[in-house]
Scaffold this motif. Structure first.
Motif, PDB file in Angstrom:
ATOM      1  N   ASP A  86       2.774   6.520 -29.567  1.00  0.00           N
ATOM      2  CA  ASP A  86       1.417   6.069 -29.273  1.00  0.00           C
ATOM      3  C   ASP A  86       1.297   5.675 -27.801  1.00  0.00           C
ATOM      4  OD1 ASP A  86       0.571   6.318 -31.947  1.00  0.00           O
ATOM      5  OD2 ASP A  86       1.421   4.365 -32.441  1.00  0.00           O
ATOM      6  N   LYS A  87       0.054   5.599 -27.333  1.00  0.00           N
ATOM      7  CA  LYS A  87      -0.199   5.093 -25.988  1.00  0.00           C
ATOM      8  C   LYS A  87      -0.411   3.591 -26.087  1.00  0.00           C
ATOM      9  CE  LYS A  87      -2.256   9.259 -24.129  1.00  0.00           C
ATOM     10  NZ  LYS A  87      -3.412   9.835 -23.421  1.00  0.00           N
ATOM     11  N   VAL A  88      -0.126   2.884 -24.995  1.00  0.00           N
ATOM     12  CA  VAL A  88      -0.290   1.430 -24.980  1.00  0.00           C
ATOM     13  C   VAL A  88      -1.226   1.052 -23.844  1.00  0.00           C
ATOM     14  CG1 VAL A  88       0.876  -0.786 -24.702  1.00  0.00           C
ATOM     15  CG2 VAL A  88       1.997   1.037 -25.962  1.00  0.00           C
ATOM     16  N   LYS A  89      -2.243   0.271 -24.185  1.00  0.00           N
ATOM     17  CA  LYS A  89      -3.200  -0.223 -23.201  1.00  0.00           C
ATOM     18  C   LYS A  89      -2.863  -1.685 -22.943  1.00  0.00           C
ATOM     19  CE  LYS A  89      -8.187  -0.930 -22.689  1.00  0.00           C
ATOM     20  NZ  LYS A  89      -9.483  -0.755 -23.384  1.00  0.00           N
ATOM     21  N   ILE A  90      -2.445  -1.978 -21.710  1.00  0.00           N
ATOM     22  CA  ILE A  90      -2.115  -3.358 -21.333  1.00  0.00           C
ATOM     23  C   ILE A  90      -3.369  -3.969 -20.723  1.00  0.00           C
ATOM     24  CG2 ILE A  90      -0.638  -4.824 -19.913  1.00  0.00           C
ATOM     25  CD1 ILE A  90       0.999  -3.293 -21.946  1.00  0.00           C
ATOM     26  N   THR A  91      -3.864  -5.034 -21.334  1.00  0.00           N
ATOM     27  CA  THR A  91      -5.052  -5.719 -20.835  1.00  0.00           C
ATOM     28  C   THR A  91      -4.642  -7.108 -20.380  1.00  0.00           C
ATOM     29  OG1 THR A  91      -6.401  -4.544 -22.435  1.00  0.00           O
ATOM     30  CG2 THR A  91      -7.384  -6.467 -21.415  1.00  0.00           C
ATOM     31  N   LEU A  92      -4.853  -7.392 -19.103  1.00  0.00           N
ATOM     32  CA  LEU A  92      -4.535  -8.703 -18.550  1.00  0.00           C
ATOM     33  C   LEU A  92      -5.861  -9.399 -18.269  1.00  0.00           C
ATOM     34  CD1 LEU A  92      -1.559  -9.454 -16.535  1.00  0.00           C
ATOM     35  CD2 LEU A  92      -3.648 -10.478 -15.708  1.00  0.00           C
ATOM     36  N   ARG A  93      -6.181 -10.411 -19.077  1.00  0.00           N
ATOM     37  CA  ARG A  93      -7.489 -11.072 -19.017  1.00  0.00           C
ATOM     38  C   ARG A  93      -7.414 -12.367 -18.219  1.00  0.00           C
ATOM     39  NH1 ARG A  93     -10.658 -10.481 -23.925  1.00  0.00           N
ATOM     40  NH2 ARG A  93     -12.227  -9.522 -22.646  1.00  0.00           N
ATOM     41  N   PHE A  94      -8.422 -12.557 -17.369  1.00  0.00           N
ATOM     42  CA  PHE A  94      -8.547 -13.787 -16.575  1.00  0.00           C
ATOM     43  C   PHE A  94      -9.555 -14.715 -17.226  1.00  0.00           C
ATOM     44  CE2 PHE A  94      -7.418 -10.548 -13.422  1.00  0.00           C
ATOM     45  CZ  PHE A  94      -6.342 -11.168 -12.811  1.00  0.00           C
ATOM     46  N   ARG A  95      -9.255 -16.038 -17.175  1.00  0.00           N
ATOM     47  CA  ARG A  95     -10.221 -17.035 -17.645  1.00  0.00           C
ATOM     48  C   ARG A  95     -10.413 -18.052 -16.545  1.00  0.00           C
ATOM     49  NH1 ARG A  95      -8.007 -18.483 -23.448  1.00  0.00           N
ATOM     50  NH2 ARG A  95      -7.714 -20.448 -22.389  1.00  0.00           N
ATOM     51  N   VAL A 122       3.433   5.221 -16.580  1.00  0.00           N
ATOM     52  CA  VAL A 122       2.064   4.770 -16.334  1.00  0.00           C
ATOM     53  C   VAL A 122       1.144   5.983 -16.301  1.00  0.00           C
ATOM     54  CG1 VAL A 122       0.540   3.593 -14.717  1.00  0.00           C
ATOM     55  CG2 VAL A 122       2.860   2.758 -15.053  1.00  0.00           C
ATOM     56  N   GLU A 123       0.157   5.971 -17.189  1.00  0.00           N
ATOM     57  CA  GLU A 123      -0.795   7.074 -17.238  1.00  0.00           C
ATOM     58  C   GLU A 123      -2.008   6.777 -16.367  1.00  0.00           C
ATOM     59  OE1 GLU A 123      -3.266   8.390 -20.837  1.00  0.00           O
ATOM     60  OE2 GLU A 123      -1.456   9.623 -20.911  1.00  0.00           O
ATOM     61  N   SER A 124      -2.477   5.533 -16.399  1.00  0.00           N
ATOM     62  CA  SER A 124      -3.560   5.146 -15.490  1.00  0.00           C
ATOM     63  C   SER A 124      -3.158   3.835 -14.821  1.00  0.00           C
ATOM     64  CB  SER A 124      -4.891   5.016 -16.226  1.00  0.00           C
ATOM     65  OG  SER A 124      -4.982   3.799 -16.907  1.00  0.00           O
ATOM     66  N   GLU A 125      -3.253   3.833 -13.513  1.00  0.00           N
ATOM     67  CA  GLU A 125      -2.857   2.676 -12.716  1.00  0.00           C
ATOM     68  C   GLU A 125      -3.730   1.473 -13.065  1.00  0.00           C
ATOM     69  OE1 GLU A 125      -0.306   2.380 -10.546  1.00  0.00           O
ATOM     70  OE2 GLU A 125       0.300   4.425 -11.062  1.00  0.00           O
ATOM     71  N   PRO A 126      -3.252   0.241 -12.788  1.00  0.00           N
ATOM     72  CA  PRO A 126      -4.059  -0.949 -13.077  1.00  0.00           C
ATOM     73  C   PRO A 126      -5.401  -0.902 -12.353  1.00  0.00           C
ATOM     74  CG  PRO A 126      -1.809  -1.563 -12.543  1.00  0.00           C
ATOM     75  CD  PRO A 126      -1.923  -0.103 -12.289  1.00  0.00           C
ATOM     76  N   SER A 127      -6.465  -1.167 -13.111  1.00  0.00           N
ATOM     77  CA  SER A 127      -7.804  -1.178 -12.522  1.00  0.00           C
ATOM     78  C   SER A 127      -8.602  -2.343 -13.093  1.00  0.00           C
ATOM     79  CB  SER A 127      -8.517   0.143 -12.818  1.00  0.00           C
ATOM     80  OG  SER A 127      -8.681   0.301 -14.210  1.00  0.00           O
ATOM     81  N   PHE A 128      -9.501  -2.886 -12.277  1.00  0.00           N
ATOM     82  CA  PHE A 128     -10.338  -4.008 -12.700  1.00  0.00           C
ATOM     83  C   PHE A 128     -11.489  -3.523 -13.556  1.00  0.00           C
ATOM     84  CE2 PHE A 128      -8.313  -6.770  -9.652  1.00  0.00           C
ATOM     85  CZ  PHE A 128      -8.451  -8.007 -10.251  1.00  0.00           C
ATOM     86  N   GLU A 129     -11.730  -4.218 -14.638  1.00  0.00           N
ATOM     87  CA  GLU A 129     -12.900  -4.004 -15.485  1.00  0.00           C
ATOM     88  C   GLU A 129     -13.477  -5.382 -15.791  1.00  0.00           C
ATOM     89  OE1 GLU A 129     -11.899  -1.713 -18.943  1.00  0.00           O
ATOM     90  OE2 GLU A 129     -11.157  -0.035 -17.745  1.00  0.00           O
ATOM     91  N   GLY A 130     -14.321  -5.855 -14.937  1.00  0.00           N
ATOM     92  CA  GLY A 130     -14.904  -7.180 -15.120  1.00  0.00           C
ATOM     93  C   GLY A 130     -13.880  -8.260 -14.838  1.00  0.00           C
ATOM     94  N   ARG A 131     -13.593  -9.096 -15.833  1.00  0.00           N
ATOM     95  CA  ARG A 131     -12.636 -10.190 -15.671  1.00  0.00           C
ATOM     96  C   ARG A 131     -11.261  -9.827 -16.216  1.00  0.00           C
ATOM     97  NH1 ARG A 131     -14.790 -14.885 -13.963  1.00  0.00           N
ATOM     98  NH2 ARG A 131     -12.995 -16.082 -14.664  1.00  0.00           N
ATOM     99  N   GLN A 132     -10.949  -8.548 -16.267  1.00  0.00           N
ATOM    100  CA  GLN A 132      -9.639  -8.137 -16.764  1.00  0.00           C
ATOM    101  C   GLN A 132      -9.115  -6.937 -15.987  1.00  0.00           C
ATOM    102  OE1 GLN A 132     -10.482  -7.589 -20.877  1.00  0.00           O
ATOM    103  NE2 GLN A 132     -11.280  -5.537 -20.639  1.00  0.00           N
ATOM    104  N   ILE A 133      -7.795  -6.781 -16.021  1.00  0.00           N
ATOM    105  CA  ILE A 133      -7.135  -5.631 -15.413  1.00  0.00           C
ATOM    106  C   ILE A 133      -6.564  -4.797 -16.556  1.00  0.00           C
ATOM    107  CG2 ILE A 133      -5.301  -4.838 -13.892  1.00  0.00           C
ATOM    108  CD1 ILE A 133      -5.480  -7.442 -12.383  1.00  0.00           C
ATOM    109  N   VAL A 134      -6.785  -3.477 -16.504  1.00  0.00           N
ATOM    110  CA  VAL A 134      -6.346  -2.582 -17.574  1.00  0.00           C
ATOM    111  C   VAL A 134      -5.387  -1.546 -17.017  1.00  0.00           C
ATOM    112  CG1 VAL A 134      -7.118  -0.890 -19.262  1.00  0.00           C
ATOM    113  CG2 VAL A 134      -8.470  -2.917 -18.855  1.00  0.00           C
ATOM    114  N   MET A 135      -4.288  -1.314 -17.741  1.00  0.00           N
ATOM    115  CA  MET A 135      -3.309  -0.293 -17.378  1.00  0.00           C
ATOM    116  C   MET A 135      -2.916   0.439 -18.666  1.00  0.00           C
ATOM    117  SD  MET A 135       0.365  -0.742 -15.395  1.00  0.00           S
ATOM    118  CE  MET A 135       1.125  -1.857 -16.553  1.00  0.00           C
TER     119      MET A 135
END
Length: 140
Positions: A86-95, A122-135
């Protein structure tokens, strides 16, 4: 043999003349029960669909100030997902005020990348999506 001879032979046996390979020279035909032949093809197609692995995207949610033990458990789960294909989506959320400490978040993502480098890429480099970073990581 000619087509006419093949059809006569099939009628004598009470079966059908089925063209198996039309692109061959000469075309290949068999004398068999067409309904049974169609049923067998359906069974083969269903078996092939059953054996296919559907790739899912599993999500692992992290925080910038994650503890070592929690990080280890998340990485163990991520490795298991990647090993299953499976693919894994790492979501790093800021509060709150954590947005001011993006350097800490980048360090966490580097640590994730180093930890999972053995089983995934890494399939997609870390990118900002609002208040979180997704890789997104994919299995090797």
């Amino acid at each position: 043999m000619t087509v006419r001879e093949g059809i006569e032979l099939a009628e004598e046996a009470g079966l059908d003349l089925v063209e198996i390979s039309p692109n061959a020279e000469p075309p290949v035909c068999k004398v068999l029960d067409y309904g049974k032949y169609k049923y067998e093809l359906q069974k083969k197609a269903a078996e092939a669909r059953k054996k296919q692995k559907v790739i899912e995207i599993k999500e692992i949610k992290l925080r910038p100030m994650i503890d070592d033990h929690d990080f280890g458990i998340k990485m163990k789960n991520a490795k298991a997902f990647l090993e299953d294909g499976d693919k894994v989506k790492i979501t790093l959320r800021f509060r709150g005020r954590e947005m001011a400490h993006q350097d800490i978040a980048q360090a966490v993502l580097k640590r994730v990348r180093a930890e999972l480098d053995v089983v995934g890429k890494v399939e997609s480099e870390p990118s900002f999506e609002g208040r979180q970073i997704v890789m997104i990581l994919a299995a090797r």
